[in-house]
Design a protein around this motif. Structure first.
Motif, PDB file in Angstrom:
ATOM      1  N   GLU A  87      52.220  39.081 119.732  1.00 50.25           N
ATOM      2  CA  GLU A  87      50.898  38.863 119.128  1.00 50.25           C
ATOM      3  C   GLU A  87      50.748  39.654 117.833  1.00 50.25           C
ATOM      4  OE1 GLU A  87      48.016  36.923 119.411  1.00 50.25           O
ATOM      5  OE2 GLU A  87      49.448  35.883 120.669  1.00 50.25           O
ATOM      6  N   LEU A  88      51.234  40.888 117.858  1.00 50.64           N
ATOM      7  CA  LEU A  88      51.151  41.735 116.667  1.00 50.64           C
ATOM      8  C   LEU A  88      51.880  41.066 115.503  1.00 50.64           C
ATOM      9  CD1 LEU A  88      50.306  44.505 115.467  1.00 50.64           C
ATOM     10  CD2 LEU A  88      52.551  45.332 116.171  1.00 50.64           C
ATOM     11  N   MET A  89      53.055  40.539 115.770  1.00 53.57           N
ATOM     12  CA  MET A  89      53.823  39.887 114.710  1.00 53.57           C
ATOM     13  C   MET A  89      53.149  38.595 114.263  1.00 53.57           C
ATOM     14  SD  MET A  89      56.284  40.273 112.663  1.00 53.57           S
ATOM     15  CE  MET A  89      57.113  41.669 113.365  1.00 53.57           C
ATOM     16  N   LYS A  90      52.610  37.829 115.193  1.00 52.48           N
ATOM     17  CA  LYS A  90      51.897  36.601 114.827  1.00 52.48           C
ATOM     18  C   LYS A  90      50.708  36.919 113.925  1.00 52.48           C
ATOM     19  CE  LYS A  90      52.972  33.922 118.939  1.00 52.48           C
ATOM     20  NZ  LYS A  90      52.437  33.399 120.197  1.00 52.48           N
ATOM     21  N   ASN A  91      50.028  38.003 114.208  1.00 56.58           N
ATOM     22  CA  ASN A  91      48.877  38.398 113.398  1.00 56.58           C
ATOM     23  C   ASN A  91      49.282  38.841 112.000  1.00 56.58           C
ATOM     24  OD1 ASN A  91      47.154  37.810 115.515  1.00 56.58           O
ATOM     25  ND2 ASN A  91      47.080  39.921 116.240  1.00 56.58           N
ATOM     26  N   ARG A  92      50.535  39.205 111.829  1.00 53.99           N
ATOM     27  CA  ARG A  92      51.029  39.636 110.519  1.00 53.99           C
ATOM     28  C   ARG A  92      51.494  38.462 109.649  1.00 53.99           C
ATOM     29  NH1 ARG A  92      48.617  44.033 110.875  1.00 53.99           N
ATOM     30  NH2 ARG A  92      49.586  45.833 111.826  1.00 53.99           N
ATOM     31  N   LEU A  93      51.693  37.302 110.253  1.00 50.27           N
ATOM     32  CA  LEU A  93      52.191  36.155 109.493  1.00 50.27           C
ATOM     33  C   LEU A  93      51.319  35.802 108.284  1.00 50.27           C
ATOM     34  CD1 LEU A  93      53.556  33.852 112.336  1.00 50.27           C
ATOM     35  CD2 LEU A  93      54.870  35.197 110.689  1.00 50.27           C
ATOM     36  N   PRO A  94      49.987  35.824 108.399  1.00 49.01           N
ATOM     37  CA  PRO A  94      49.183  35.535 107.202  1.00 49.01           C
ATOM     38  C   PRO A  94      49.427  36.522 106.056  1.00 49.01           C
ATOM     39  CG  PRO A  94      47.832  35.350 109.174  1.00 49.01           C
ATOM     40  CD  PRO A  94      49.154  35.931 109.601  1.00 49.01           C
ATOM     41  N   HIS A  95      49.800  37.771 106.390  1.00 48.97           N
ATOM     42  CA  HIS A  95      50.105  38.746 105.341  1.00 48.97           C
ATOM     43  C   HIS A  95      51.393  38.379 104.616  1.00 48.97           C
ATOM     44  CE1 HIS A  95      47.574  41.206 108.155  1.00 48.97           C
ATOM     45  NE2 HIS A  95      46.911  41.294 107.029  1.00 48.97           N
ATOM     46  N   LEU A  96      52.343  37.820 105.350  1.00 50.29           N
ATOM     47  CA  LEU A  96      53.584  37.374 104.724  1.00 50.29           C
ATOM     48  C   LEU A  96      53.305  36.245 103.743  1.00 50.29           C
ATOM     49  CD1 LEU A  96      55.938  37.250 107.856  1.00 50.29           C
ATOM     50  CD2 LEU A  96      55.648  39.129 106.234  1.00 50.29           C
ATOM     51  N   THR A  97      52.484  35.303 104.177  1.00 48.87           N
ATOM     52  CA  THR A  97      52.111  34.181 103.316  1.00 48.87           C
ATOM     53  C   THR A  97      51.368  34.680 102.083  1.00 48.87           C
ATOM     54  OG1 THR A  97      52.003  32.693 105.213  1.00 48.87           O
ATOM     55  CG2 THR A  97      50.831  32.008 103.222  1.00 48.87           C
ATOM     56  N   ALA A  98      50.454  35.620 102.278  1.00 50.00           N
ATOM     57  CA  ALA A  98      49.678  36.154 101.146  1.00 50.00           C
ATOM     58  C   ALA A  98      50.598  36.829 100.135  1.00 50.00           C
ATOM     59  CB  ALA A  98      48.622  37.127 101.655  1.00 50.00           C
ATOM     60  N   MET A  99      51.588  37.583 100.608  1.00 54.12           N
ATOM     61  CA  MET A  99      52.501  38.256  99.681  1.00 54.12           C
ATOM     62  C   MET A  99      53.355  37.242  98.933  1.00 54.12           C
ATOM     63  SD  MET A  99      53.425  40.997  98.263  1.00 54.12           S
ATOM     64  CE  MET A  99      53.103  42.482  99.189  1.00 54.12           C
TER      65      MET A  99
END
Length: 150
Positions: A87-99
């Motif tokens: 879940e923690l990693m899934k929640n970080r996916l939007p940050h990857l897209t934003a970067m």
């Protein structure tokens, strides 16, 4: 055990989190029973109740810890939240897209420059695009394998 708890605290500090949050997290990884009251946490990690309160709140916000009630008990208890790793990693996916999108925006700003001067942003964009593509399938494989193991 105390050294393990301290080592987790140090690692958390190196990752930009408060060391005390790492100590609490380290203890919650080891403790029996798997849930602990604020008083129990304060005793084992040698911290004030105020520090425990603010650090457990931070750990709850990250999604790694949850607060629970136990029937017949007045205190709140804290434990590692089951399933929180993926879940923690899934929640970080939007940050990857934003970067990745910011890197693309930067590339648009310097479109007329030489390939050499664009290299840093291209590497950043390519790296985050790779993570965006690969992490979801890694998480799927982990969850499928983890479900079969239970």
């Amino acid at each position: 055990m105390k050294q393990f708890i301290e080592d987790i605290g140090i690692l958390y500090g190196e990752m930009g989190f408060p060391r005390m949050a790492g100590r609490i997290f380290g203890w919650l990884l080891l403790c029996e029973p798997p849930h602990q009251s604020a008083e129990q946490l304060a005793t084992i990690v040698e911290a004030s109740k105020g520090s425990i309160s603010s650090m457990t709140r931070l750990l709850i916000q990250t999604g790694m810890v949850e607060k629970i009630g136990i029937p017949g008990k007045r205190d709140n208890y804290y434990r590692i939240r089951s399933g929180s790793w993926s879940e923690l990693m899934k929640n970080r996916l939007p940050h990857l897209t934003a970067m990745r999108k910011l890197a693309e925006k930067g590339l648009g700003l310097i479109a007329e420059r030489t390939p050499e001067s664009r290299q840093r942003l291209q590497e950043l964009r390519d790296f985050y695009a790779f993570l965006e593509r690969e992490i979801p399938s890694l998480l799927d494989r982990y969850e499928q394998g983890h479900t079969r193991e239970r």
